[in-house]
Each structure stands twice: as C-alpha cells, then as structure tokens.
Design an enzyme around this catalytic site. Structure first.
Site, PDB file in Angstrom:
ATOM      1  N   THR A  41      50.133  31.079  56.082  1.00 38.65           N
ATOM      2  CA  THR A  41      51.760  31.527  55.667  1.00 38.65           C
ATOM      3  C   THR A  41      52.102  31.594  57.517  1.00 38.65           C
ATOM      4  O   THR A  41      53.870  30.712  57.036  1.00 38.65           O
ATOM      5  CB  THR A  41      51.403  32.611  55.530  1.00 38.65           C
ATOM      6  OG1 THR A  41      50.980  32.607  54.018  1.00 38.65           O
ATOM      7  CG2 THR A  41      53.294  33.275  54.960  1.00 38.65           C
ATOM      8  N   THR A  42      51.627  32.063  57.681  1.00 37.34           N
ATOM      9  CA  THR A  42      52.638  31.731  59.677  1.00 37.34           C
ATOM     10  C   THR A  42      52.894  30.718  59.985  1.00 37.34           C
ATOM     11  O   THR A  42      53.652  30.852  60.764  1.00 37.34           O
ATOM     12  CB  THR A  42      51.531  32.828  60.044  1.00 37.34           C
ATOM     13  OG1 THR A  42      51.094  34.473  59.664  1.00 37.34           O
ATOM     14  CG2 THR A  42      52.308  33.786  61.031  1.00 37.34           C
ATOM     15  N   TYR A  77      55.090  33.375  42.345  1.00 37.61           N
ATOM     16  CA  TYR A  77      55.621  32.340  41.463  1.00 37.61           C
ATOM     17  C   TYR A  77      55.664  32.463  39.794  1.00 37.61           C
ATOM     18  O   TYR A  77      56.073  33.092  38.663  1.00 37.61           O
ATOM     19  CB  TYR A  77      56.149  31.316  42.232  1.00 37.61           C
ATOM     20  CG  TYR A  77      57.895  31.071  41.076  1.00 37.61           C
ATOM     21  CD1 TYR A  77      59.285  31.656  40.949  1.00 37.61           C
ATOM     22  CD2 TYR A  77      57.840  30.494  39.973  1.00 37.61           C
ATOM     23  CE1 TYR A  77      59.901  31.870  40.598  1.00 37.61           C
ATOM     24  CE2 TYR A  77      59.024  30.130  39.310  1.00 37.61           C
ATOM     25  CZ  TYR A  77      59.447  30.678  39.761  1.00 37.61           C
ATOM     26  OH  TYR A  77      61.201  30.822  39.143  1.00 37.61           O
ATOM     27  N   TYR A 128      42.639  34.572  49.342  1.00 39.54           N
ATOM     28  CA  TYR A 128      43.555  35.239  50.195  1.00 39.54           C
ATOM     29  C   TYR A 128      45.050  35.757  49.095  1.00 39.54           C
ATOM     30  O   TYR A 128      45.510  35.746  48.262  1.00 39.54           O
ATOM     31  CB  TYR A 128      45.087  34.120  50.656  1.00 39.54           C
ATOM     32  CG  TYR A 128      45.741  34.618  51.872  1.00 39.54           C
ATOM     33  CD1 TYR A 128      45.859  35.717  52.014  1.00 39.54           C
ATOM     34  CD2 TYR A 128      46.141  33.930  52.213  1.00 39.54           C
ATOM     35  CE1 TYR A 128      46.771  36.399  52.745  1.00 39.54           C
ATOM     36  CE2 TYR A 128      47.178  34.067  52.932  1.00 39.54           C
ATOM     37  CZ  TYR A 128      47.703  35.845  53.364  1.00 39.54           C
ATOM     38  OH  TYR A 128      49.023  36.771  53.782  1.00 39.54           O
ATOM     39  N   ARG A 133      53.907  38.597  48.441  1.00 38.49           N
ATOM     40  CA  ARG A 133      54.126  37.804  48.812  1.00 38.49           C
ATOM     41  C   ARG A 133      54.039  36.754  47.330  1.00 38.49           C
ATOM     42  O   ARG A 133      54.683  35.797  46.617  1.00 38.49           O
ATOM     43  CB  ARG A 133      53.786  36.365  49.671  1.00 38.49           C
ATOM     44  CG  ARG A 133      54.290  36.657  50.921  1.00 38.49           C
ATOM     45  CD  ARG A 133      53.459  36.252  52.045  1.00 38.49           C
ATOM     46  NE  ARG A 133      53.827  36.177  53.022  1.00 38.49           N
ATOM     47  CZ  ARG A 133      55.226  35.520  53.752  1.00 38.49           C
ATOM     48  NH1 ARG A 133      56.014  34.410  53.246  1.00 38.49           N
ATOM     49  NH2 ARG A 133      55.146  36.158  55.739  1.00 38.49           N
ATOM     50  N   LYS A 137      40.569  36.814  52.260  1.00 43.13           N
ATOM     51  CA  LYS A 137      41.374  37.809  53.025  1.00 43.13           C
ATOM     52  C   LYS A 137      42.411  38.811  52.527  1.00 43.13           C
ATOM     53  O   LYS A 137      42.777  38.279  51.276  1.00 43.13           O
ATOM     54  CB  LYS A 137      42.222  36.465  53.878  1.00 43.13           C
ATOM     55  CG  LYS A 137      43.366  36.955  54.908  1.00 43.13           C
ATOM     56  CD  LYS A 137      44.324  36.016  55.212  1.00 43.13           C
ATOM     57  CE  LYS A 137      45.616  36.842  56.181  1.00 43.13           C
ATOM     58  NZ  LYS A 137      46.227  35.569  56.588  1.00 43.13           N
ATOM     59  N   ILE A 187      43.024  37.908  59.942  1.00 39.64           N
ATOM     60  CA  ILE A 187      43.141  36.999  60.165  1.00 39.64           C
ATOM     61  C   ILE A 187      44.903  37.534  60.539  1.00 39.64           C
ATOM     62  O   ILE A 187      45.374  38.163  59.537  1.00 39.64           O
ATOM     63  CB  ILE A 187      42.964  35.743  59.485  1.00 39.64           C
ATOM     64  CG1 ILE A 187      41.853  35.926  58.475  1.00 39.64           C
ATOM     65  CG2 ILE A 187      44.008  34.333  59.413  1.00 39.64           C
ATOM     66  CD1 ILE A 187      41.446  34.259  57.572  1.00 39.64           C
TER      67      ILE A 187
END
Length: 293
Positions: free
Chosen positions: A46-47, A109, A135, A140, A164, A206
């Site tokens: 994501t980052t 979503y 993850y 999010r 994660k 992470i």
C-alpha cells in the site's frame, strides 16, 4: 520462513516532479534500508502507491528492486486486489527472481463474506509459486479477515505462511496466536502496535515509519525479540509522534516528506488522489525530526 522474521519495511515509490518513477531515489532508499539494518523489503505494498501504478510500472519496479538489491536482503512483492481472477493471473505469472514471498491484501470495496475471503486466498494459493502473507487492514478494505478464517487458510494451504495484521484488535491478535499452526507467523502491520504485538508472539513488523527511521525500527524489533522491553519501550515512545505524523494526511505522504528532508529521495511527489502534506504538517514533521535527531 526465516526471511520474514524481524523488521520489514513497506517501501515508498519515489516519483520525479513529472510523476514518473524516480529509480535513482528508489535505489538510494533501498541502500539506506540495507545500511541501517532492515531485515527485508516489501516492494509495492500500500505504501508504494501500488493502486496508481500501471502493470508495466509495477513490473519495472519489481525488477529494479530485485536487480538493485542483488540478493543482499529478502524481498516481498505486494500483489493484491478485489478482482480474484485478475490477482490469480498476476500471481500465476509472477516470475521475477529475488523474491521470497507475496503479500496480498484482503479484497476491498466488495465486502466479501468470510467464505468469499477464504475462497479468494485459496484460489491465489493454488497458483502461487511463492509463500503468501495474508494482509488484514479493515480500515482500508472495509472487511475483516477473522481469526477463524486466517487459521482455516493456514491449515488448508501450506503456502500461506503468515498474516500481516493491522486490524487494531488485540483480542484478534491473541486468538490468532492461540490457535495458529506453530509455523504460521503473526506480523504487525501497524507501527505503534509492534511492541505489544511482539509481546504476544508476533515475529516483527512490516513498517511504514521504517522508510525514514530504519535503524530505530530494526533495533526496536530486535530488542523485543530478545526480551529487552525496557529499551524497546524507549524506542517505541521516540517513534510514536513521528509515526502519527506519517499518517495524519495519508500514507505515504508524511513518510515521503521526511525522506525528502533527509535527502534520501529527491521529491515528496505522490499520485492523485493523494497530495503532498500541508505546510502545517510539514512544520510539525520538521519539529519532530529535530527532536528525534
């Protein structure tokens, strides 16, 4: 999966002022992480603003990271999304050398049921040549990988090796640690939760703030692993405010501003719909950087 023990960093993707990927800065950032003691790197999580990179850009970034690292650290590739068929195709075709695992975010979503989440990851596991890290980041994605689903996947799919966790639920973390197979790894996905999660049995983090402060994050994780929570708490407290500032106007906007001020990357450009941090946040970041230095 010894490669996933310790401190990992979710690398930012530096951009030039024209919006293209800045590979010179990416190389600098990778070298900085290695020099400062990070244990492994996550490329295009994501980052890394993966959602705004096209397929060719993603391939080029993965390949650049593998070539530049040249075996100096383990690499994890972020490949996830909410179209199961497309993610299965991407994972099946991923053949870039130098990577030890795939990090795959829970579908966002669509808001799938737990059975839908299970079937999504099972389909990925059936084609993946690499171990898979689940993850879970409900803030999010809009859905939560419940511990029962994570454990079910760990037991059913031998190549699903870790999760994660960024749900923020310590009840959830505890349930995973209680019920997981002995070789299934819990990894912190939220910098401020790393210390208490490692006290529960997580193997590391992470990290986002590790982009800018890799030595501090790596040391915090090592001290936790060694049971030295006095020093770990000191580092935890040092990093709390700067971590908050990294996220206050979106990730990785704050982290990129810090890296620019440190001279690691050239610009703090991000791709829309993200925008650089405001002057007020820049000022707050610079004050905190001065304190940490």
């Amino acid at each position: 999966m010894n490669e996933l023990q310790g401190a990992g960093v979710a690398l930012v993707t530096p951009f030039n002022t024209d919006g293209t990927v800045d590979y010179g800065s990416l190389g600098n950032l990778i070298d900085y992480q290695i020099k400062e003691g990070m244990d492994y790197l996550v490329v295009l999580g994501t980052t890394g603003e993966t959602a705004t990179l096209d397929a060719e850009e993603r391939k080029q970034v993965w390949e650049f990271a593998s070539t530049h690292v040249a075996g100096r650290l383990p690499l994890v590739a972020g490949i996830g999304g909410n179209n199961t068929r497309e993610i299965v195709r991407q994972v099946d075709q991923f053949s870039i050398s130098g990577y030890c695992a795939i990090l795959s975010v829970s579908p966002y979503y669509n808001k799938p049921t737990q059975e839908g989440i299970y079937q999504h990851y099972k389909a990925i596991s059936e084609v993946s040549k690499l171990p898979i890290i689940l993850y879970n980041v409900p803030g999010r994605t809009g859905s939560n990988i419940l511990p029962t689903t994570a454990i079910r996947l760990a037991k059913a799919c031998s190549n699903i090796v870790a999760i994660k966790e960024a749900s923020g639920s310590f009840a959830q973390f505890g349930e995973i640690m209680r019920d997981k197979p002995s070789d299934f790894l819990l990894i912190s996905g939220d910098d401020p939760a790393t210390l208490p999660m490692m006290a529960l049995g997580a193997v590391g983090v992470i990290s986002v703030v590790g982009n800018a402060y890799p030595k501090k994050v790596a040391t915090l994780v090592k001290e936790c692993a060694d049971g030295n929570y006095t020093l770990a708490r000191e580092l935890h407290n040092v990093l709390l405010k700067i971590t908050d500032l990294c996220f206050i106007e979106g990730n990785p906007c704050g982290a990129k501003y810090i890296l620019k001020k440190q001279g690691i990357i050239t610009t703090d450009e991000v791709r829309l719909p993200l925008v650089p941090v405001s002057p007020q946040t820049q000022e707050a970041i610079e004050k905190e950087m001065a304190i940490i230095a």
